[in-house]
Design a protein around this motif. Structure first.
Motif, PDB file in Angstrom:
ATOM      1  N   ILE A 292      -3.855  11.589   5.992  1.00 20.41           N
ATOM      2  CA  ILE A 292      -4.240  10.259   6.073  1.00 20.41           C
ATOM      3  C   ILE A 292      -3.456   9.487   5.251  1.00 20.41           C
ATOM      4  N   PHE A 293      -2.675   8.295   5.561  1.00 20.48           N
ATOM      5  CA  PHE A 293      -2.087   7.438   4.725  1.00 20.48           C
ATOM      6  C   PHE A 293      -2.682   6.058   4.639  1.00 20.48           C
ATOM      7  N   GLU A 294      -3.066   5.756   3.878  1.00 19.91           N
ATOM      8  CA  GLU A 294      -3.784   4.053   4.005  1.00 19.91           C
ATOM      9  C   GLU A 294      -3.132   3.344   3.043  1.00 19.91           C
ATOM     10  N   TYR A 295      -2.581   2.141   3.465  1.00 22.87           N
ATOM     11  CA  TYR A 295      -2.039   1.321   2.878  1.00 22.87           C
ATOM     12  C   TYR A 295      -3.143   0.092   2.400  1.00 22.87           C
ATOM     13  N   ASP A 296      -3.260   0.108   0.949  1.00 23.78           N
ATOM     14  CA  ASP A 296      -4.098  -0.995   0.535  1.00 23.78           C
ATOM     15  C   ASP A 296      -3.419  -2.279   0.130  1.00 23.78           C
ATOM     16  N   GLU A 297      -3.437  -3.141   1.139  1.00 16.88           N
ATOM     17  CA  GLU A 297      -2.681  -4.666   0.765  1.00 16.88           C
ATOM     18  C   GLU A 297      -3.134  -5.228  -0.501  1.00 16.88           C
ATOM     19  N   ASP A 298      -4.466  -5.219  -0.836  1.00 11.85           N
ATOM     20  CA  ASP A 298      -4.953  -5.889  -1.872  1.00 11.85           C
ATOM     21  C   ASP A 298      -4.340  -5.640  -3.157  1.00 11.85           C
ATOM     22  N   ASN A 299      -3.977  -4.185  -3.310  1.00 11.53           N
ATOM     23  CA  ASN A 299      -3.554  -3.614  -4.525  1.00 11.53           C
ATOM     24  C   ASN A 299      -1.874  -2.911  -4.158  1.00 11.53           C
ATOM     25  N   ASP A 300      -1.440  -3.414  -2.996  1.00  8.91           N
ATOM     26  CA  ASP A 300      -0.059  -3.023  -2.554  1.00  8.91           C
ATOM     27  C   ASP A 300       0.408  -1.623  -3.072  1.00  8.91           C
ATOM     28  N   ARG A 301      -0.509  -0.795  -2.420  1.00  3.71           N
ATOM     29  CA  ARG A 301      -0.366   0.906  -2.727  1.00  3.71           C
ATOM     30  C   ARG A 301      -0.812   1.503  -1.538  1.00  3.71           C
TER      31      ARG A 301
END
Length: 122
Positions: free
Chosen positions: A81-90
């Motif tokens: 499961i790959f999650e992109y957290d746009e708030d932290n850009d990671r």
């Protein structure tokens, strides 16, 4: 006068809708590129992937951002499961191993064939 006011209100609603949808698709495109780049750095090749889903927008009870799930040929029912957290850009990676969602620090994670490369390790 009433017709002009209704037309202006309708135009404002249309403009807000177009901007919202445009922003969503730009965010989705950015997330997909970041996740795909992370998967490549992680060390999972396209040949190893047996199935994947498109990035999903975070639901109300999940973290904000996009999620991509990868099934590989050698890991059976387990998946990444790959999650992109746009708030932290990671991008964060988790796995579902024998029905348990685990992080890279968990012992279950070591059961997976594809372990993280040095490029993605903290």
């Amino acid at each position: 006068m009433k017709k002009k006011l209704m037309i202006i209100i309708l135009l404002i609603i249309v403009i807000v809708g177009v901007v919202s949808f445009g922003n969503y698709f730009i965010d989705r495109y950015t997330a997909e590129k970041k996740i795909d780049s992370y998967i490549e750095d992680y060390g999972i090749s396209k040949e190893d992937i047996s199935d994947e889903n498109y990035p999903l927008f975070g639901s109300l009870n999940s973290p904000p951002g996009f999620v991509k799930i990868i099934y590989t040929k050698d890991d059976g029912e387990n998946f990444y499961i790959f999650e992109y957290d746009e708030d932290n850009d990671r991008v964060d990676v988790f796995a579902n191993v024998r029905g348990n969602e685990v992080s890279m620090d968990d012992e279950f994670f070591k059961e997976l064939k594809h372990q993280p490369s040095d490029k993605v390790l903290p």
